[in-house]
Design an enzyme around this catalytic site. Structure first.
Site, PDB file in Angstrom:
ATOM      1  N   HIS A 105       0.834  -1.208   0.000  1.00 22.79           N
ATOM      2  CA  HIS A 105       0.000   0.000   0.000  1.00 22.79           C
ATOM      3  C   HIS A 105       0.867   1.254   0.000  1.00 22.79           C
ATOM      4  O   HIS A 105       1.903   1.320   0.669  1.00 22.79           O
ATOM      5  CB  HIS A 105      -0.925   0.010   1.214  1.00 22.79           C
ATOM      6  CG  HIS A 105      -2.148   0.852   0.987  1.00 22.79           C
ATOM      7  ND1 HIS A 105      -2.114   2.228   1.021  1.00 22.79           N
ATOM      8  CD2 HIS A 105      -3.431   0.511   0.696  1.00 22.79           C
ATOM      9  CE1 HIS A 105      -3.322   2.702   0.773  1.00 22.79           C
ATOM     10  NE2 HIS A 105      -4.142   1.683   0.567  1.00 22.79           N
ATOM     11  N   HIS A 106       0.421   2.251  -0.759  1.00 22.10           N
ATOM     12  CA  HIS A 106       1.160   3.510  -0.848  1.00 22.10           C
ATOM     13  C   HIS A 106       1.218   4.232   0.498  1.00 22.10           C
ATOM     14  O   HIS A 106       2.059   5.113   0.709  1.00 22.10           O
ATOM     15  CB  HIS A 106       0.506   4.417  -1.901  1.00 22.10           C
ATOM     16  CG  HIS A 106       1.481   5.250  -2.664  1.00 22.10           C
ATOM     17  ND1 HIS A 106       2.582   5.851  -2.076  1.00 22.10           N
ATOM     18  CD2 HIS A 106       1.526   5.616  -3.977  1.00 22.10           C
ATOM     19  CE1 HIS A 106       3.252   6.531  -2.986  1.00 22.10           C
ATOM     20  NE2 HIS A 106       2.646   6.402  -4.146  1.00 22.10           N
ATOM     21  N   ALA A 107       0.347   3.895   1.426  1.00 26.18           N
ATOM     22  CA  ALA A 107       0.405   4.485   2.764  1.00 26.18           C
ATOM     23  C   ALA A 107       1.677   4.080   3.489  1.00 26.18           C
ATOM     24  O   ALA A 107       2.110   4.755   4.427  1.00 26.18           O
ATOM     25  CB  ALA A 107      -0.816   4.076   3.581  1.00 26.18           C
TER      26      ALA A 107
ATOM     27  N   ASN B  67       5.968   8.085   3.214  1.00 23.16           N
ATOM     28  CA  ASN B  67       6.038   8.933   2.030  1.00 23.16           C
ATOM     29  C   ASN B  67       6.776  10.229   2.329  1.00 23.16           C
ATOM     30  O   ASN B  67       6.420  10.972   3.244  1.00 23.16           O
ATOM     31  CB  ASN B  67       4.622   9.253   1.540  1.00 23.16           C
ATOM     32  CG  ASN B  67       3.940   8.054   0.928  1.00 23.16           C
ATOM     33  OD1 ASN B  67       4.042   7.813  -0.267  1.00 23.16           O
ATOM     34  ND2 ASN B  67       3.244   7.275   1.751  1.00 23.16           N
TER      35      ASN B  67
END
Length: 475
Positions: free
Chosen positions: A138-140, A322
């Site tokens: 997941h990009h989280a 991120n």
């Protein structure tokens, strides 16, 4: 436990019935030099040894009551490695088209938020006795750079692997109680008025720096400078024009892969005194132009691309999450000459970099962390429901360039031949082009909404055609 930043949590809010929030990659491997057969048991054993080096792989989300604060990563007391690593086989000899079709179906499936947010698939049956490993996270949890760093934990410099300290028995830390989370959230809410004053001050101080960026975007949207005798530089950013892939998306995906020689790209780079990224962007501009012409959909105005920019400093190296900003750049699809496209791309990228550099990164982080997740999620639902993102798209597509290793590496003893990225598409932006460099090649991974760009493999082929045109011009 580790709390998500506002930017991390934003990727959770972007998920809808038609859009997932994970990114992935496909490693194409040659197992002929591997000391042991690369099967599911070997891959599972390799990953089990490396899990202590990547704690987030054994952590799941813990939501704060009522969505009053950002969620946390906490140890999963029921962590089951065998759930996350799976296997499938193509009918031998499996082709690249069969591989991309399977990966497209796997990539379209959302991750289960009740478990750690990642999956890995061993795909056998490829031609020439090759295998592939598709991973999605997941990009989280990761961005492009931290995803590459995660991959280096799993990769080795020789088929024999490396000495990894024996894995200790996993003893998950107990999660906090709902009452403790509520107290933490209340403390953050109590601090909100002070944060508001501070954030307002930062924004006011940043307004002069933001003026060139805002004026370029707003001016383009309002049509400023398009009056009698007005001339707009080809490299200036304007309003994103309508294209077939800037429409509502479905849950279904198409994927295409292509590889080109980095030496060829550098030949063009040296001939025209530009950067490798400029050549990549020009290749995308030429490919998109030809595809839009095929579909009788070439707009008179150039396209706009969102380009992720890593802001990861030395202190954040080796950490997940991120650390990214973004810049908007013109993609000159309206120009019919490949050298002209490259020249304008070079100028547009310089302009985009200068505009992106004036945006204080601390301000971006603070703004994204300011609103409670419940409010962000509701705002996201309103945006998706009203269709703003495809009626007035801020950009047409995302184009990303991620560096990779420039030496041979191995996964579970198998030599890595190519690494293809598989990224995200969202409502209104149904096409994504991401590039990863590895061992003298650039590997393109294209992802689209299946219904909006059904012939994505044709678009991928145009990337190679555009590089050929630039090589001829360079000669």
């Amino acid at each position: 436990m580790q709390q998500l930043t506002g930017l991390d949590a934003a990727f959770l809010a972007l998920e809808t019935a038609n859009s997932t929030g994970h990114v992935g990659g496909v490693c194409v491997l040659d197992p002929s030099e591997a000391p042991r057969p690369l099967d599911l048991a070997e891959l599972t054993d390799t990953l089990a040894q490396r899990l202590p080096l990547v704690p987030v792989l054994r952590r799941k989300l813990l939501e704060v009551p009522l969505g009053l604060d950002q969620p946390y990563w906490v140890d999963d007391p029921d962590f089951d490695l065998e759930y996350h690593i799976r296997e499938l086989a193509l009918p031998a000899p499996g082709s690249m088209a069969q591989l991309t079709e399977q990966v497209a179906r796997l990539h379209a499936r959302p991750l289960d938020r009740r478990r750690p947010l990642w999956e890995m698939y061993l795909i056998t049956g490829l031609a020439d006795d090759r295998v592939a490993v598709y991973t999605k996270v997941h990009h989280a949890a990761i961005d492009g750079v931290s995803g590459t760093e995660l991959l280096t934990v799993l990769l080795d410099l020789s088929p024999e692997g490396r000495n990894v300290p024996p894995a200790q028995d996993f003893v998950p830390a107990p999660p906090p109680s709902r009452a403790a989370l509520a107290v933490r959230a209340a403390a953050r809410l109590a601090w909100r008025p002070v944060q508001t004053v501070r954030l307002s001050g930062e924004f006011v101080r940043a307004v002069p720096a933001l003026a060139p960026v805002v004026s370029a975007v707003v001016g383009g949207m309002l049509g400023l400078g398009r009056g009698d005798g007005g001339v707009i530089e080809s490299s200036s950013l304007g309003r994103a024009p309508a294209t077939p892939f800037n429409r509502p998306i479905t849950p279904h995906r198409r994927i295409a892969f292509r590889s080109v020689s980095l030496d060829d790209v550098k030949t063009v780079k040296r001939a025209f005194d530009v950067s490798v990224n400029d050549v990549v962007m020009a290749m995308c501009a030429g490919a998109l132009r030809q595809w839009l012409i095929d579909h009788d959909a070439l707009p008179a105005a150039p396209l706009n691309a969102m380009i992720p920019v890593s802001v990861r400093d030395e202190n954040s190296q080796g950490t997940l999450g991120n650390k990214v900003s973004a810049m908007l750049a013109t993609v000159p699809t309206q120009i019919d000459d490949p050298v002209g496209r490259l020249t304008v791309t070079h100028e547009a990228t310089k302009l985009a970099k200068s505009q992106q550099a004036v945006i204080p990164q601390g301000l971006v982080d603070n703004i994204s962390d300011f609103a409670p997740p419940a409010l962000v999620a509701r705002a996201a639902r309103v945006v998706f429901a009203t269709g703003v993102l495809h009626r007035l798209p801020p950009f047409n597509l995302c184009i990303s360039n991620v560096p990779g290793p420039n030496i041979p590496v191995y996964l579970a003893g198998a030599r890595l031949l190519a690494q293809y990225p598989v990224s995200v598409v969202t409502d209104g932006q149904g096409l994504n082009i991401t590039v990863v460099g590895y061992l003298g090649q650039l590997h393109f991974g294209l992802v689209s909404c299946r219904e909006l760009v059904p012939d994505i493999d044709v678009l991928a082929g145009y990337l190679v055609d555009e590089l050929d045109l630039l090589l001829k011009a360079a000669a």
